[in-house]
Each structure stands twice: as C-alpha cells, then as structure tokens.
Design a protein around this motif. Sequence first.
Motif, mmCIF file in Angstrom:
data_model
loop_
_atom_site.group_PDB
_atom_site.id
_atom_site.type_symbol
_atom_site.label_atom_id
_atom_site.label_comp_id
_atom_site.label_asym_id
_atom_site.label_seq_id
_atom_site.Cartn_x
_atom_site.Cartn_y
_atom_site.Cartn_z
ATOM 1 N N VAL A 45 11.002 2.727 5.391
ATOM 2 C CA VAL A 45 9.810 3.598 4.997
ATOM 3 C C VAL A 45 9.582 4.460 5.903
ATOM 4 O O VAL A 45 8.792 4.421 6.992
ATOM 5 C CB VAL A 45 8.495 2.501 4.722
ATOM 6 C CG1 VAL A 45 7.319 3.362 4.211
ATOM 7 C CG2 VAL A 45 8.805 1.443 3.921
ATOM 8 N N ALA A 46 9.825 5.648 5.510
ATOM 9 C CA ALA A 46 9.866 6.931 6.547
ATOM 10 C C ALA A 46 8.404 7.651 6.045
ATOM 11 O O ALA A 46 8.422 8.028 4.736
ATOM 12 C CB ALA A 46 10.831 7.866 6.645
ATOM 13 N N TYR A 47 7.621 8.084 6.901
ATOM 14 C CA TYR A 47 6.543 8.673 6.402
ATOM 15 C C TYR A 47 5.900 9.963 7.479
ATOM 16 O O TYR A 47 6.193 9.681 8.452
ATOM 17 C CB TYR A 47 5.167 7.862 5.969
ATOM 18 C CG TYR A 47 4.716 7.230 7.297
ATOM 19 C CD1 TYR A 47 3.752 7.728 8.138
ATOM 20 C CD2 TYR A 47 5.345 5.897 8.016
ATOM 21 C CE1 TYR A 47 3.241 7.321 8.956
ATOM 22 C CE2 TYR A 47 4.994 5.562 8.940
ATOM 23 C CZ TYR A 47 3.803 6.285 9.649
ATOM 24 O OH TYR A 47 3.131 5.471 10.948
ATOM 25 N N PHE A 48 5.335 10.669 6.709
ATOM 26 C CA PHE A 48 4.573 11.826 7.803
ATOM 27 C C PHE A 48 3.084 11.719 7.254
ATOM 28 O O PHE A 48 2.474 11.552 6.006
ATOM 29 C CB PHE A 48 4.864 13.378 7.527
ATOM 30 C CG PHE A 48 3.797 14.394 8.095
ATOM 31 C CD1 PHE A 48 3.935 14.447 9.593
ATOM 32 C CD2 PHE A 48 3.113 14.920 7.278
ATOM 33 C CE1 PHE A 48 2.834 15.124 10.036
ATOM 34 C CE2 PHE A 48 1.965 15.736 7.877
ATOM 35 C CZ PHE A 48 2.008 15.998 9.083
ATOM 36 N N THR A 54 -1.683 8.514 4.647
ATOM 37 C CA THR A 54 -0.231 8.128 4.113
ATOM 38 C C THR A 54 0.407 7.067 5.043
ATOM 39 O O THR A 54 1.186 6.218 4.460
ATOM 40 C CB THR A 54 0.513 9.530 4.165
ATOM 41 O OG1 THR A 54 -0.260 10.728 3.487
ATOM 42 C CG2 THR A 54 1.953 9.035 3.685
ATOM 43 N N LYS A 55 -0.163 7.063 6.193
ATOM 44 C CA LYS A 55 0.288 5.748 6.892
ATOM 45 C C LYS A 55 -0.070 4.641 6.553
ATOM 46 O O LYS A 55 0.816 3.701 6.486
ATOM 47 C CB LYS A 55 -0.440 6.146 8.515
ATOM 48 C CG LYS A 55 0.029 4.964 9.501
ATOM 49 C CD LYS A 55 -0.808 5.119 10.826
ATOM 50 C CE LYS A 55 -0.150 3.931 11.671
ATOM 51 N NZ LYS A 55 -0.851 4.085 13.045
ATOM 52 N N ILE A 61 3.593 -0.500 1.726
ATOM 53 C CA ILE A 61 4.909 -0.627 1.308
ATOM 54 C C ILE A 61 5.872 -1.363 2.160
ATOM 55 O O ILE A 61 6.514 -2.235 1.673
ATOM 56 C CB ILE A 61 5.384 0.803 1.012
ATOM 57 C CG1 ILE A 61 4.495 1.478 -0.151
ATOM 58 C CG2 ILE A 61 6.815 0.888 0.626
ATOM 59 C CD1 ILE A 61 4.793 3.164 0.005
ATOM 60 N N ALA A 62 5.922 -1.015 3.562
ATOM 61 C CA ALA A 62 6.795 -1.762 4.502
ATOM 62 C C ALA A 62 6.207 -3.037 4.395
ATOM 63 O O ALA A 62 7.203 -3.989 4.508
ATOM 64 C CB ALA A 62 6.492 -1.202 5.916
ATOM 65 N N SER A 63 5.116 -3.752 4.481
ATOM 66 C CA SER A 63 4.508 -4.881 4.467
ATOM 67 C C SER A 63 5.125 -5.635 3.231
ATOM 68 O O SER A 63 5.695 -6.897 2.990
ATOM 69 C CB SER A 63 3.139 -5.090 4.556
ATOM 70 O OG SER A 63 2.725 -6.486 4.304
ATOM 71 N N LEU A 64 4.989 -5.226 2.031
ATOM 72 C CA LEU A 64 5.519 -5.866 0.912
ATOM 73 C C LEU A 64 6.861 -5.852 0.535
ATOM 74 O O LEU A 64 7.434 -6.740 -0.104
ATOM 75 C CB LEU A 64 4.874 -5.109 -0.507
ATOM 76 C CG LEU A 64 3.438 -5.260 -0.454
ATOM 77 C CD1 LEU A 64 2.771 -4.337 -1.719
ATOM 78 C CD2 LEU A 64 2.826 -6.834 -0.765
ATOM 79 N N THR A 65 7.588 -4.892 1.157
ATOM 80 C CA THR A 65 9.037 -4.694 0.930
ATOM 81 C C THR A 65 9.817 -5.556 2.145
ATOM 82 O O THR A 65 11.042 -5.854 2.088
ATOM 83 C CB THR A 65 9.629 -3.645 0.917
ATOM 84 O OG1 THR A 65 9.494 -2.794 1.902
ATOM 85 C CG2 THR A 65 9.040 -3.011 -0.496
ATOM 86 N N ASP A 68 11.385 -1.237 7.480
ATOM 87 C CA ASP A 68 11.061 -1.012 8.600
ATOM 88 C C ASP A 68 10.189 0.401 8.681
ATOM 89 O O ASP A 68 10.605 0.970 7.679
ATOM 90 C CB ASP A 68 12.229 -0.622 9.711
ATOM 91 C CG ASP A 68 13.130 -1.953 9.868
ATOM 92 O OD1 ASP A 68 12.608 -2.833 9.748
ATOM 93 O OD2 ASP A 68 14.648 -1.549 9.778
ATOM 94 N N LEU A 69 9.232 0.606 9.525
ATOM 95 C CA LEU A 69 8.749 1.855 9.334
ATOM 96 C C LEU A 69 9.108 2.853 10.458
ATOM 97 O O LEU A 69 9.546 2.619 11.520
ATOM 98 C CB LEU A 69 7.080 1.609 10.019
ATOM 99 C CG LEU A 69 6.007 1.083 8.991
ATOM 100 C CD1 LEU A 69 4.646 0.537 9.426
ATOM 101 C CD2 LEU A 69 5.830 2.082 7.725
#
Length: 194
Positions: A45-48, A54-55, A61-65, A68-69
């Motif tokens: 899970v890559a995010y800006f 957004t974080k 999303i990372a928690s449910l799937t 890795d963040l």
Amino acid sequence: MKKLVLTVLMCLVALSSYSCARNDEPATLESGKTDVPANEKRILVAYFSWGGTTKRLAEEIASLTGGDLFSIEIVTPYPTEYTPYTEVAKEEVDKGIRPPLKSVVRNMDDYDIVFVGCPVWWHTAPMVIWSFLESKEYNFKGKIIVPFCTYAATYRDETLAKIVELTPGSEHLEGFGSTGSTEGVKDWLKKIIK
C-alpha cells in the motif's frame, strides 16, 4: 483458589501458543473469510499524504489486507501551510515537474498487488505520484494496481483514472475515493479482492 488461578493461567498460555502457531495462515479481511492469502499475493500500500487524511485511509487498507505500507515522500517536502503548498502543487502541475523521491521501494518485484493512493490536487493526482509511477526503479508491468484517493469535493474519478493511465502495463482493479472517512473500505476490498 490457587488451583483456579493456575488453571486459568494455563488456559491463557495454551490459547496464546495456539494463536502464535497460526501466524502462517492466510491474511483475512474481517469477515472471517480468507480473501487475500498472504502466501499467494504480496500486497503493498503505497501512498502520498500531505495532511494525514490519505495516510489514515492507507493504514486502514493495509490493516484489512495485511499489506505493507510505504509512504511516498519527496526530497524537499511540500510547505506545511495551505496556501504555499497549493502554489507549489499548481506550479508542478502547470510545468509537468516530477519532484525527486526521497526513497524507493527496494523490493518492488516481491509484490503482486500495489495499492496507490493520494489526495486530489489541482483536479488530478499530485505530481509526486507521477514521479513514483514513472520511476525507472520500478516495473509495474503485470502487477495489479489498485488506485485510491481522498478529496474535498470533486475530481475523484479523474484522479483514479490518472493512476490507471500512469500504469498502462498493469492490470487494474476498481478504485476507491473518500472525503476522509474510512467507511466503506471493508466492503470495497471484499468486492475487488477475490
């Protein structure tokens, strides 16, 4: 009384040992149904995120799937005050500036599914997302890309579409947009990840 306490403690130890032994099981969404077997699909899970919205969505999303963040950051951070950051963001969009990235995902080849998220800036994905997705460090061909974004009022669809456009050699799953809430994330993930 001592026997009762000892019996309860032994049960707790047994249960915790059982839980630890089950760490090799597939990751599950909270439904209890195995949706994303960890041993089959590796998720990033890559995010800006500029203001943290957004974080929070990326963390959910990372928690449910079980993914890795990775926080996408640039060498020279954006201003922390609203008006100055919007001016920098507008200049980047107008001039097509791809700001240099502070760090890269060293093991991108290990991931099968990459969620890519950002806020909507000037009607599209911020140029830092362009820098990330166009980086020569990565090959997204053949990967599954899942766009997500946060927005104040509009341009959700345009931003999700830009992430798809920037990864033409990838498979794409339905994206998700939110005005800040994580409501609906679990249902969206159950729908897209089989």
